[in-house]
Design an enzyme around this catalytic site. Structure first.
Site, mmCIF file in Angstrom:
data_model
loop_
_atom_site.group_PDB
_atom_site.id
_atom_site.type_symbol
_atom_site.label_atom_id
_atom_site.label_comp_id
_atom_site.label_asym_id
_atom_site.label_seq_id
_atom_site.Cartn_x
_atom_site.Cartn_y
_atom_site.Cartn_z
ATOM 1 N N PRO A 2 38.498 87.537 -31.310
ATOM 2 C CA PRO A 2 39.413 87.317 -30.183
ATOM 3 C C PRO A 2 39.626 88.621 -29.413
ATOM 4 O O PRO A 2 39.708 89.689 -30.000
ATOM 5 C CB PRO A 2 40.711 86.856 -30.845
ATOM 6 C CG PRO A 2 40.597 87.194 -32.289
ATOM 7 C CD PRO A 2 39.137 87.282 -32.598
ATOM 8 N N GLU A 3 39.686 88.515 -28.098
ATOM 9 C CA GLU A 3 39.841 89.680 -27.226
ATOM 10 C C GLU A 3 41.189 89.584 -26.513
ATOM 11 O O GLU A 3 42.004 88.724 -26.842
ATOM 12 C CB GLU A 3 38.668 89.736 -26.233
ATOM 13 C CG GLU A 3 37.311 89.685 -26.943
ATOM 14 C CD GLU A 3 36.117 89.659 -25.990
ATOM 15 O OE1 GLU A 3 36.220 90.243 -24.903
ATOM 16 O OE2 GLU A 3 35.095 89.067 -26.354
ATOM 17 N N ARG A 111 37.380 84.743 -43.652
ATOM 18 C CA ARG A 111 36.691 85.794 -44.402
ATOM 19 C C ARG A 111 37.606 86.796 -45.108
ATOM 20 O O ARG A 111 37.128 87.713 -45.761
ATOM 21 C CB ARG A 111 35.726 86.525 -43.464
ATOM 22 C CG ARG A 111 34.783 85.519 -42.781
ATOM 23 C CD ARG A 111 33.440 86.062 -42.573
ATOM 24 N NE ARG A 111 33.452 87.073 -41.522
ATOM 25 C CZ ARG A 111 32.356 87.586 -40.992
ATOM 26 N NH1 ARG A 111 31.177 87.211 -41.413
ATOM 27 N NH2 ARG A 111 32.426 88.481 -40.052
#
Ligand SMILES: [Zn+2]
Length: 274
Positions: A2-3, A111
């Site tokens: 995500p940015e 993760r």
């Protein structure tokens, strides 16, 4: 990952949903994701009220009424979801922050690389964010600053755009899109751009970030990014080159190419980007 547009959309969602709520309980199953350690994090936030939600670069920040700040890093796949406690579990939830209104903030991360860290005060926040470049929508991110950073680097322009020490919050998707709209080949050394080209790129970086925000971020096929409501973003429907390998360029019809630059998939049009 995500940015800026995705994390800012998450920030806005959190602000709407959890400001004013008190954290009653923390439930977790992955201790290494709670920093500095689960015990001190939990004792530091239990009973505290969320008074504000902020963001720095790709990190959402919860400001608490006891002066402490809870920082999240979502890494590649992290999600922050606000749900009723009674609602069916989401996948990969590692930590839940249970509020006094029957809702909870779920931190899901497939993760387990993401983390939530409790900071004692603003001074600690400054340490955490000291090495980040300016925010694209701040005064510091002006054309003079942008051009100076470009002129000092021989690295590929796309890599410089994504360097968090230079500009905070720009990642692969928005760098790729901005370079397309500016008509610049992503492999060019940053210091080879003319002043006109730098100016065009500067404008397009701001423009694509705003577009990303307008459509609540980009949700890839992997559904890694979701808004706090669990809804996907919609900017993926408006991407010009990212993820469009082999499809016709929206400007000239030439097939979009995919290459790797420093290991990151990069899409561009060899006709429109020079
Ligand atoms: Zn083209």
């Amino acid at each position: 990952m995500p940015e800026l547009p995705e994390i800012e959309t998450i920030r806005q969602g959190l602000e709407e949903r959890i400001v004013g709520l008190t954290i009653k309980e923390v439930v977790f199953n992955t201790p290494k994701m709670l920093l500095p350690d689960p015990e001190s994090l939990i004792s530091g936030i239990k009973g505290a009220k969320v008074i504000q939600v902020g963001r720095r670069a790709k990190m959402p920040l919860l400001f608490l009424d006891n002066g402490k700040i809870l920082v999240f890093h979502l890494k590649l796949n992290g999600q922050l979801l606000v749900r009723k406690v009674s609602k069916t579990k989401d996948r990969f939830v590692r930590v839940s922050f249970v509020f006094d209104n029957g809702e909870e903030l779920r931190f899901a991360e497939m993760r387990k690389f993401g983390w939530a860290k409790l900071l004692k005060n603003e001074a600690e926040l400054e340490e955490v964010t000291a090495r980040l470049g300016p925010e694209p929508f701040s005064k510091e991110f002006n054309f003079g600053y942008f051009q100076e950073k470009l002129s000092r680097s021989r690295r590929a322009i796309k890599i410089v755009l994504m360097d968090q020490k230079e500009f905070a919050g720009i990642g692969n998707i928005y760098a790729t899109e901005a370079l397309f709209y500016a008509g610049i080949d992503p492999r060019r050394p940053a210091n080879s751009l003319s002043e006109d080209e730098s100016d065009r790129l500067y404008q397009k970086v701001l423009w694509v970030l705003k577009q990303g925000l307008k459509y609540q971020g980009t949700t890839d096929r992997d559904l890694a990014y979701l808004q706090v409501s669990g809804e996907p973003g919609r900017f993926q429907e408006h991407l010009a080159v990212y993820g469009r390998e082999g499809k016709p360029c929206l400007r000239c019809g030439e097939p979009i190419r995919k290459i790797k630059i420093s290991g990151r998939g990069t899409y561009f049009c060899s006709q429109c980007q020079k």
